[in-house]
Design a protein around this motif. Sequence first.
Motif, PDB file in Angstrom:
ATOM      1  N   ILE A 234      20.109 -27.371  33.395  1.00 48.71           N
ATOM      2  CA  ILE A 234      20.913 -27.811  32.240  1.00 48.71           C
ATOM      3  C   ILE A 234      22.259 -27.074  32.219  1.00 48.71           C
ATOM      4  O   ILE A 234      23.317 -27.682  32.017  1.00 48.71           O
ATOM      5  N   VAL A 235      22.216 -25.776  32.478  1.00 48.40           N
ATOM      6  CA  VAL A 235      23.452 -24.979  32.475  1.00 48.40           C
ATOM      7  C   VAL A 235      24.394 -25.456  33.587  1.00 48.40           C
ATOM      8  O   VAL A 235      25.602 -25.603  33.376  1.00 48.40           O
ATOM      9  N   GLN A 236      23.851 -25.720  34.765  1.00 51.60           N
ATOM     10  CA  GLN A 236      24.691 -26.214  35.868  1.00 51.60           C
ATOM     11  C   GLN A 236      25.413 -27.497  35.465  1.00 51.60           C
ATOM     12  O   GLN A 236      26.622 -27.638  35.675  1.00 51.60           O
ATOM     13  N   GLY A 237      24.653 -28.436  34.907  1.00 51.30           N
ATOM     14  CA  GLY A 237      25.246 -29.721  34.521  1.00 51.30           C
ATOM     15  C   GLY A 237      26.301 -29.565  33.439  1.00 51.30           C
ATOM     16  O   GLY A 237      27.389 -30.125  33.534  1.00 51.30           O
ATOM     17  N   LEU A 238      25.979 -28.784  32.420  1.00 56.36           N
ATOM     18  CA  LEU A 238      26.927 -28.581  31.317  1.00 56.36           C
ATOM     19  C   LEU A 238      28.195 -27.886  31.816  1.00 56.36           C
ATOM     20  O   LEU A 238      29.311 -28.316  31.516  1.00 56.36           O
ATOM     21  N   ALA A 239      28.005 -26.821  32.578  1.00 59.28           N
ATOM     22  CA  ALA A 239      29.148 -26.001  32.989  1.00 59.28           C
ATOM     23  C   ALA A 239      30.011 -26.710  34.031  1.00 59.28           C
ATOM     24  O   ALA A 239      31.240 -26.666  33.973  1.00 59.28           O
ATOM     25  N   PHE A 240      29.363 -27.396  34.980  1.00 55.62           N
ATOM     26  CA  PHE A 240      30.134 -28.133  35.978  1.00 55.62           C
ATOM     27  C   PHE A 240      30.894 -29.277  35.298  1.00 55.62           C
ATOM     28  O   PHE A 240      32.071 -29.498  35.568  1.00 55.62           O
ATOM     29  N   GLY A 241      30.188 -29.969  34.407  1.00 58.22           N
ATOM     30  CA  GLY A 241      30.788 -31.118  33.738  1.00 58.22           C
ATOM     31  C   GLY A 241      31.926 -30.744  32.811  1.00 58.22           C
ATOM     32  O   GLY A 241      32.876 -31.498  32.650  1.00 58.22           O
ATOM     33  N   ALA A 242      31.840 -29.576  32.180  1.00 59.79           N
ATOM     34  CA  ALA A 242      32.879 -29.181  31.222  1.00 59.79           C
ATOM     35  C   ALA A 242      33.786 -28.105  31.804  1.00 59.79           C
ATOM     36  O   ALA A 242      34.626 -27.553  31.091  1.00 59.79           O
ATOM     37  N   ASN A 243      33.587 -27.819  33.111  1.00 66.67           N
ATOM     38  CA  ASN A 243      34.455 -26.857  33.775  1.00 66.67           C
ATOM     39  C   ASN A 243      34.429 -25.466  33.148  1.00 66.67           C
ATOM     40  O   ASN A 243      35.475 -24.875  32.888  1.00 66.67           O
ATOM     41  N   LEU A 244      33.241 -24.957  32.908  1.00 73.10           N
ATOM     42  CA  LEU A 244      33.105 -23.665  32.243  1.00 73.10           C
ATOM     43  C   LEU A 244      32.471 -22.644  33.170  1.00 73.10           C
ATOM     44  O   LEU A 244      31.639 -22.997  34.005  1.00 73.10           O
ATOM     45  N   PRO A 245      32.814 -21.373  33.011  1.00 69.40           N
ATOM     46  CA  PRO A 245      32.116 -20.335  33.766  1.00 69.40           C
ATOM     47  C   PRO A 245      30.738 -20.080  33.148  1.00 69.40           C
ATOM     48  O   PRO A 245      30.513 -20.411  31.982  1.00 69.40           O
ATOM     49  N   VAL A 246      29.844 -19.533  33.943  1.00 67.32           N
ATOM     50  CA  VAL A 246      28.517 -19.216  33.413  1.00 67.32           C
ATOM     51  C   VAL A 246      28.249 -17.720  33.554  1.00 67.32           C
ATOM     52  O   VAL A 246      28.866 -17.031  34.370  1.00 67.32           O
ATOM     53  N   ILE A 247      27.321 -17.235  32.729  1.00 65.92           N
ATOM     54  CA  ILE A 247      26.962 -15.814  32.729  1.00 65.92           C
ATOM     55  C   ILE A 247      25.439 -15.726  32.771  1.00 65.92           C
ATOM     56  O   ILE A 247      24.771 -16.151  31.832  1.00 65.92           O
ATOM     57  N   GLY A 248      24.894 -15.235  33.868  1.00 64.25           N
ATOM     58  CA  GLY A 248      23.444 -15.081  33.986  1.00 64.25           C
ATOM     59  C   GLY A 248      23.033 -13.663  33.616  1.00 64.25           C
ATOM     60  O   GLY A 248      23.657 -12.695  34.050  1.00 64.25           O
ATOM     61  N   VAL A 249      22.013 -13.537  32.783  1.00 70.32           N
ATOM     62  CA  VAL A 249      21.556 -12.218  32.331  1.00 70.32           C
ATOM     63  C   VAL A 249      20.047 -12.128  32.512  1.00 70.32           C
ATOM     64  O   VAL A 249      19.336 -13.129  32.378  1.00 70.32           O
ATOM     65  N   SER A 250      19.548 -10.949  32.775  1.00 69.64           N
ATOM     66  CA  SER A 250      18.113 -10.743  32.921  1.00 69.64           C
ATOM     67  C   SER A 250      17.366 -11.096  31.633  1.00 69.64           C
ATOM     68  O   SER A 250      17.753 -10.682  30.535  1.00 69.64           O
ATOM     69  N   THR A 251      16.285 -11.844  31.798  1.00 72.35           N
ATOM     70  CA  THR A 251      15.422 -12.168  30.666  1.00 72.35           C
ATOM     71  C   THR A 251      14.893 -10.882  30.008  1.00 72.35           C
ATOM     72  O   THR A 251      14.787 -10.785  28.787  1.00 72.35           O
ATOM     73  N   LEU A 252      14.571  -9.901  30.846  1.00 71.60           N
ATOM     74  CA  LEU A 252      13.970  -8.663  30.338  1.00 71.60           C
ATOM     75  C   LEU A 252      14.977  -7.873  29.499  1.00 71.60           C
ATOM     76  O   LEU A 252      14.624  -7.281  28.482  1.00 71.60           O
ATOM     77  N   GLU A 253      16.233  -7.892  29.929  1.00 72.38           N
ATOM     78  CA  GLU A 253      17.256  -7.196  29.147  1.00 72.38           C
ATOM     79  C   GLU A 253      17.433  -7.847  27.775  1.00 72.38           C
ATOM     80  O   GLU A 253      17.555  -7.158  26.751  1.00 72.38           O
ATOM     81  N   ILE A 254      17.401  -9.186  27.758  1.00 69.92           N
ATOM     82  CA  ILE A 254      17.539  -9.885  26.471  1.00 69.92           C
ATOM     83  C   ILE A 254      16.322  -9.597  25.588  1.00 69.92           C
ATOM     84  O   ILE A 254      16.441  -9.430  24.371  1.00 69.92           O
ATOM     85  N   MET A 255      15.141  -9.474  26.207  1.00 75.10           N
ATOM     86  CA  MET A 255      13.952  -9.130  25.420  1.00 75.10           C
ATOM     87  C   MET A 255      14.125  -7.751  24.780  1.00 75.10           C
ATOM     88  O   MET A 255      13.738  -7.536  23.621  1.00 75.10           O
ATOM     89  N   ALA A 256      14.704  -6.824  25.540  1.00 76.60           N
ATOM     90  CA  ALA A 256      14.934  -5.487  24.990  1.00 76.60           C
ATOM     91  C   ALA A 256      15.875  -5.560  23.789  1.00 76.60           C
ATOM     92  O   ALA A 256      15.646  -4.946  22.746  1.00 76.60           O
ATOM     93  N   MET A 257      16.925  -6.361  23.924  1.00 82.62           N
ATOM     94  CA  MET A 257      17.885  -6.492  22.817  1.00 82.62           C
ATOM     95  C   MET A 257      17.271  -7.211  21.617  1.00 82.62           C
ATOM     96  O   MET A 257      17.532  -6.855  20.466  1.00 82.62           O
ATOM     97  N   SER A 258      16.469  -8.243  21.923  1.00 88.46           N
ATOM     98  CA  SER A 258      15.816  -8.973  20.825  1.00 88.46           C
ATOM     99  C   SER A 258      14.853  -8.056  20.088  1.00 88.46           C
ATOM    100  O   SER A 258      14.754  -8.097  18.857  1.00 88.46           O
ATOM    101  N   ALA A 259      14.159  -7.209  20.842  1.00 87.91           N
ATOM    102  CA  ALA A 259      13.208  -6.280  20.226  1.00 87.91           C
ATOM    103  C   ALA A 259      13.930  -5.295  19.315  1.00 87.91           C
ATOM    104  O   ALA A 259      13.492  -5.003  18.203  1.00 87.91           O
TER     105      ALA A 259
END
Lengths: 343, 235
Positions: free
Chosen positions: B78-103
């Motif tokens: 989904i991110v590939q399609g959205l970003a390619f289609g709208a010409n946007l950069p993407v930022i990939g982040v570790s799921t585990l890091e986001i879990m730490a922040m959410s916690a």
Amino acid sequence: MRVLGIESSCDETGVAVYDSDAGLIAHHLYSQVKLHADYGGVVPELASRDHIRKTLPMIQRVLRDSGSEPADIDGVAFTLGPGLVGALMVGSCIGRSLAYAWGVPAVGVHHMEGHLLAPMLEENPPSFPFVALLVSGGHTQLMRVDGIGQYELLGESLDDAAGEAFDKAAKMLDLDYPGGPQIAKLASRGTERFKFPRPMTDRPGLDFSFSGLKTYTLNTIAEHAGPDGLPDDQTMADIAYAFQDAVVDTLLIKCRRAVEQTGLKALIMAGGVSANQSLREKLQKVMAKKGVQVYYPRPEFCVDNGAMIAFAGCQRLLAGQTEDLGISVKARWPLTSLPALAG
Amino acid sequence: MTKILALDTSTDACSVAINVDGEIHEDFVVAPQDHTRRLLPMVDHLLSKSSLALRDVDAIAFTHGPGSFTGLRICVGIVQGLAFGANLPVIGVSTLEIMAMSAQRLLGLAAGTPILPVLDARMGEVYWALYRLVASESRPDCLLVDQVSPPEDLVSQFEQSNLYLVGGGCPVLDQDQMKHFGVSCQAQFYPHAYDLARLAPELLASGHTQSALDANPVYIRNEVSWEKRRRIRSQ
Ligand SMILES: Nc1ncnc2c1ncn2[C@@H]1O[C@H](COP(=O)(O)OP(=O)(O)OP(=O)(O)O)[C@@H](O)[C@H]1O
Ligand SMILES: [Mg+2]
């Protein structure tokens, strides 16, 4: 209308741009055959991993090849089913979100409708109505086709699909996957030494059964096996010949019955097995005698490809069919459940 | 004005968030096996609620893994399609890091807390990493990077200590192994796109972006072993 088509239902990534005025303007196919060869069949997780790496770069390339700017694309078509769920999800997610970002409609295409309409990508395309023989890795079906979405199932395989039978026989003969082209190659050196049965041809009806041929092949191999469990090279070729001959003959008999039963004067053949040279030649010959015109795609469009999805999707988009933003890929999806297109 | 669209489908949860100059809105559901049906409608809904068009966004952030293989590919696709289609950069982040922040945000954990996000990696193993929380607006310190191991190997990495365990990998550890860490775990805990949207502006500013063409899952487990076929004669 210019449509981007994406195919990712199994082990091929296909992308194409089809234009309802200009025809097919660009297409590209990436086959994962080598990736799966070591495993003797498609490993779903490996297939999905490869699709997600390959699809978007291929879209970029095909857009460039077609000389299209994103603004030139009027719709996106992707294979929604049937096939491997994880593989279908990749093409569907990319295709649907790309259409959303471009602000154009999207349509989920039935893979077998793609195959079925593929002969229409050729010069001198067939016109409705016709009989269709779908012979691929997962399907062996005879259909009466009165228009797009107007499909009446005349007969189908009760067990293995023809392509699947080729693949299984090839494995028994220690050949590479996919087995169809390998058996065909080996059979070209074979002679008419064995005669395999023609399953279900001795009774009326248009259904098929290929699993018995498997057993017959296995037994013939065992009877002539050397110390390593395999017959000598010539015997192997003779078995491949007999196997191919039995499948081809069975398909011919049922096709003949189907045109007799329907009275139609056109027959199309599509799906991976329709690339088989012996089948193409013999079907042509048998049908010519009956005054029936035979149509099939060029060999590269017999197997999975993006062009057939772009084409089928374009027809459905032209008729106003579109897909919601929510995506539900379909592992199983009867062709006969598709809506008919008006006109 | 920085505008971020953030997506996560790496676990049974599915969430989308939008950060418009520090104001964050999130849509979050636990919807196993239903991510493909939910994700794009959620994106569309949140964008229109924020009166934004996709091309108004500066970057799309996503959790690249580890997590469910299929879930990761849904998000990346989904991110590939959205970003390619709208010409946007993407930022990939570790799921585990986001879990730490959410916690940190949802469980109110203090700065300095060592946190161990764990996800079920199947085959009796867990994905895990060790983070130490810092001030609530910043990226946690990564002490041990994302990896996959059997629970006994995870346990053997630590002296008996008070680590905070969060995530669906907790049940993979047996009682003794849990006791080793000296705290009760939060198994019903998921990453939230909210925190991804919170983190992303910093990553965008520091140039941690990719092209849509390079957006890919980070599976961690790459050596999934499938049985190879035995050949009789060499070709
Ligand atoms: N020349 C050939 N002779 C016989 N069979 C062939 C030939 N070329 C390909 N095949 C067979 O065609 C099949 C692949 O066709 P295709 O890609 O259309 O099937 P699929 O996509 O796997 O299945 P489906 O379309 O039913 O989902 C394989 O089983 C392969 O062995
Ligand atoms: Mg096919």
